[in-house]
Design an enzyme around this catalytic site. Structure first.
Site, PDB file in Angstrom:
ATOM      1  N   GLU A 161      13.915 -41.346 -54.283  1.00 46.19           N
ATOM      2  CA  GLU A 161      12.620 -42.034 -54.451  1.00 46.19           C
ATOM      3  C   GLU A 161      12.659 -42.914 -55.710  1.00 46.19           C
ATOM      4  O   GLU A 161      12.094 -44.013 -55.721  1.00 46.19           O
ATOM      5  CB  GLU A 161      11.488 -41.004 -54.552  1.00 46.19           C
ATOM      6  CG  GLU A 161      10.111 -41.621 -54.580  1.00 46.19           C
ATOM      7  CD  GLU A 161       9.011 -40.574 -54.493  1.00 46.19           C
ATOM      8  OE1 GLU A 161       8.538 -40.312 -53.371  1.00 46.19           O
ATOM      9  OE2 GLU A 161       8.639 -40.010 -55.542  1.00 46.19           O
ATOM     10  N   ASP A 174       9.712 -38.597 -43.825  1.00 46.26           N
ATOM     11  CA  ASP A 174       9.796 -37.170 -44.179  1.00 46.26           C
ATOM     12  C   ASP A 174       9.354 -36.323 -42.990  1.00 46.26           C
ATOM     13  O   ASP A 174       8.372 -36.662 -42.313  1.00 46.26           O
ATOM     14  CB  ASP A 174       8.856 -36.869 -45.355  1.00 46.26           C
ATOM     15  CG  ASP A 174       9.560 -37.003 -46.703  1.00 46.26           C
ATOM     16  OD1 ASP A 174      10.696 -37.494 -46.729  1.00 46.26           O
ATOM     17  OD2 ASP A 174       8.959 -36.601 -47.715  1.00 46.26           O
ATOM     18  N   VAL A 213      16.598 -30.111 -42.417  1.00 49.32           N
ATOM     19  CA  VAL A 213      17.721 -29.259 -42.835  1.00 49.32           C
ATOM     20  C   VAL A 213      17.167 -27.954 -43.397  1.00 49.32           C
ATOM     21  O   VAL A 213      16.142 -27.941 -44.092  1.00 49.32           O
ATOM     22  CB  VAL A 213      18.581 -29.999 -43.899  1.00 49.32           C
ATOM     23  CG1 VAL A 213      19.742 -29.136 -44.366  1.00 49.32           C
ATOM     24  CG2 VAL A 213      19.084 -31.326 -43.346  1.00 49.32           C
TER      25      VAL A 213
HETATM   26  C1  UD2 Z   1       8.919 -36.442 -52.412  1.00 48.96           C
HETATM   27  C2  UD2 Z   1       9.056 -37.511 -51.341  1.00 48.96           C
HETATM   28  C3  UD2 Z   1      10.386 -37.323 -50.641  1.00 48.96           C
HETATM   29  C4  UD2 Z   1      11.519 -37.404 -51.636  1.00 48.96           C
HETATM   30  C5  UD2 Z   1      11.300 -36.394 -52.738  1.00 48.96           C
HETATM   31  C6  UD2 Z   1      12.257 -36.576 -53.890  1.00 48.96           C
HETATM   32  C7  UD2 Z   1       6.979 -38.255 -50.290  1.00 48.96           C
HETATM   33  C8  UD2 Z   1       5.816 -37.840 -49.497  1.00 48.96           C
HETATM   34  N1  UD2 Z   1       7.943 -37.336 -50.414  1.00 48.96           N
HETATM   35  O1  UD2 Z   1       8.637 -35.264 -51.656  1.00 48.96           O
HETATM   36  O2  UD2 Z   1      10.561 -38.295 -49.642  1.00 48.96           O
HETATM   37  O3  UD2 Z   1      11.599 -38.716 -52.154  1.00 48.96           O
HETATM   38  O4  UD2 Z   1      10.004 -36.484 -53.309  1.00 48.96           O
HETATM   39  O5  UD2 Z   1      13.505 -36.124 -53.577  1.00 48.96           O
HETATM   40  O6  UD2 Z   1       7.069 -39.357 -50.747  1.00 48.96           O
HETATM   41  N2  UD2 Z   1      14.575 -31.920 -46.629  1.00 48.96           N
HETATM   42  C9  UD2 Z   1      15.125 -31.016 -45.717  1.00 48.96           C
HETATM   43  N3  UD2 Z   1      15.438 -29.764 -46.162  1.00 48.96           N
HETATM   44  C10 UD2 Z   1      15.243 -29.348 -47.444  1.00 48.96           C
HETATM   45  C11 UD2 Z   1      14.691 -30.267 -48.349  1.00 48.96           C
HETATM   46  C12 UD2 Z   1      14.351 -31.540 -47.919  1.00 48.96           C
HETATM   47  O7  UD2 Z   1      15.311 -31.346 -44.557  1.00 48.96           O
HETATM   48  O8  UD2 Z   1      15.557 -28.195 -47.766  1.00 48.96           O
HETATM   49  C13 UD2 Z   1      14.250 -33.293 -46.162  1.00 48.96           C
HETATM   50  C14 UD2 Z   1      12.991 -33.304 -45.300  1.00 48.96           C
HETATM   51  O9  UD2 Z   1      13.075 -34.338 -44.375  1.00 48.96           O
HETATM   52  C15 UD2 Z   1      11.898 -33.577 -46.312  1.00 48.96           C
HETATM   53  C16 UD2 Z   1      12.618 -34.565 -47.239  1.00 48.96           C
HETATM   54  O10 UD2 Z   1      13.972 -34.120 -47.290  1.00 48.96           O
HETATM   55  O11 UD2 Z   1      10.750 -34.121 -45.685  1.00 48.96           O
HETATM   56  C17 UD2 Z   1      12.064 -34.668 -48.650  1.00 48.96           C
HETATM   57  O12 UD2 Z   1      12.026 -33.411 -49.282  1.00 48.96           O
HETATM   58  P1  UD2 Z   1      10.654 -32.771 -49.770  1.00 48.96           P
HETATM   59  O13 UD2 Z   1       9.623 -32.992 -48.739  1.00 48.96           O
HETATM   60  O14 UD2 Z   1      10.892 -31.369 -50.217  1.00 48.96           O
HETATM   61  O15 UD2 Z   1      10.349 -33.672 -51.028  1.00 48.96           O
HETATM   62  P2  UD2 Z   1       8.968 -33.772 -51.846  1.00 48.96           P
HETATM   63  O16 UD2 Z   1       7.884 -33.001 -51.187  1.00 48.96           O
HETATM   64  O17 UD2 Z   1       9.241 -33.462 -53.270  1.00 48.96           O
END
Ligand code: UD2
Length: 341
Positions: free
Chosen positions: A290, A198, A110
């Protein structure tokens, strides 16, 4: 008291005693099974059958004394922890091939996260359940921009439209709701297993049938050497994701989990409901879904645990016990790609 009265009183007392004994016996007889039912801690959603091997299959002799000695390969509740060197693909693949399985994967792309999708899909073709039936479901607010990736026979991709969001926390958290709906509308009874992944990640090595199980969790690469007191669980008792200090098993990733569709439906439904209950109380768990996933997996012990080989992070240098990196999060600039900081 004359002798007639004495006899009557004795008879009444004895009768009373007899009735008392009969009542107590009956009560225990009736309550025993009830208590067993209430205390039973095993939720049976899927019944795993024993693996059936093709006749005369040739593979390396198994051993129960030689194997990985540098890592723990079973949890205290006796679920396997999958590391390179703990399984034999020559044995596993023919067993699972005979079952004609389907494996679904959900991935959300997204807003600006759409830019990660091509690498995710292309590397999945190279490493994720190669040779098996795979159906990848992409959830995006930009269906027209989804890259065309050539997929092998038996593999397919479906695109689902979802609205954009102003907060990344919402996108991440809404995944549980959409996964539940996907399973209920399309997968129940058809696809056998599903993994929720992810998008800002790439496959680098084999990820196959060794990862299948009823309820599957991946150990987070950032915390597997730490004491549970420092795990970033939700620590406010007001939240339904609360885990108290001194509680919990491992810290699991929100970026990869899965299992049998029935199990994942139950997980997604529970986490979605808990997320909503929290929202009504004006609280959002520290790490959104999470945190809810960690709470769920603490109560509902995963039947298979995948080591951090199954979700590493590119910015981390490889540790000696990590013999292969199968899937890893790319380095990203949060300020640049998220809709809010
Ligand atoms: C962690 C977790 C993630 C989620 C998050 C808490 C791992 C490696 N990652 O990563 O799964 O639990 O913490 O919320 O365990 N996304 C979009 N558009 C956006 C934002 C997010 O498509 O603008 C989707 C996308 O598939 C992404 C996922 O949501 O891979 C998780 O978001 P993130 O990667 O920004 O989360 P992160 O790095 O904090």
């Amino acid at each position: 008291m004359n002798s007639l009265n004495f006899k009557s009183v004795t008879v009444i007392v004895l009768l009373g005693l007899l009735l008392g004994v009969m009542y107590t016996y009956k009560t225990y007889r009736v309550c025993d099974p009830c208590e067993l039912t209430v205390r039973s801690a095993v939720t049976i959603i899927t019944q795993e059958v024993h693996p059936v091997s093709p006749d005369h299959l040739k593979y390396k002799q198994p051993s129960i004394i030689n194997g990985r000695k540098d890592v723990v390969t079973v949890t205290p509740w006796l679920s396997p922890v999958v590391w390179e060197g703990t399984f034999d693909p020559d044995l596993l693949n023919p067993i699972y091939k005979a079952q004609n399985l389907s494996i679904a994967a959900s991935v959300f792309a997204v807003g600006k996260y759409i830019k990660f999708l091509r690498d995710f899909l292309e590397t999945a073709e190279l490493h994720f359940f190669v040779g098996f039936n795979v159906h990848i479901y992409v959830f995006t607010d930009q269906p027209k921009v989804v890259p065309q990736v050539k997929m092998a026979a038996g593999r397919q991709l479906s695109v689902r439209s979802v609205p954009s969001a102003k907060r990344w926390q919402e996108i991440s958290a809404r995944r549980m709701e959409l996964i539940q709906e996907l399973i209920e509308a399309e997968l129940h009874g058809s696809n056998d297993y599903i993994f929720c992944l992810d998008v800002d990640s790439k496959f680098h090595g084999h990820w196959g049938v060794e990862s299948l199980g009823g309820l599957v969790a991946v150990i987070h690469p950032g915390y597997y050497k730490d004491d549970r007191s420092v795990f970033p669980y939700e620590r406010r008792p007001l939240s339904t994701a609360y885990i108290a200090p001194g509680e919990g098993d491992f810290y699991y990733c929100g970026g990869a989990f899965g299992g049998h569709v029935g199990e994942v439906q139950q997980l997604a439904k529970t986490c979605r409901q808990n997320f909503r209950d929290d929202a009504e109380r004006g609280i959002e768990a520290a790490w959104q879904e999470e945190s809810h996933l960690n709470r769920y997996m603490w109560i509902n012990k995963p039947s298979k645990i995948l080591s951090p080989e199954y979700l590493w992070q590119d910015f981390k240098s490889r540790e000696p016990e990590i013999h292969i990196i199968r899937f890893s999060g790319v380095v990203k600039n949060y300020a640049e790609i998220r809709p809010n900081v």
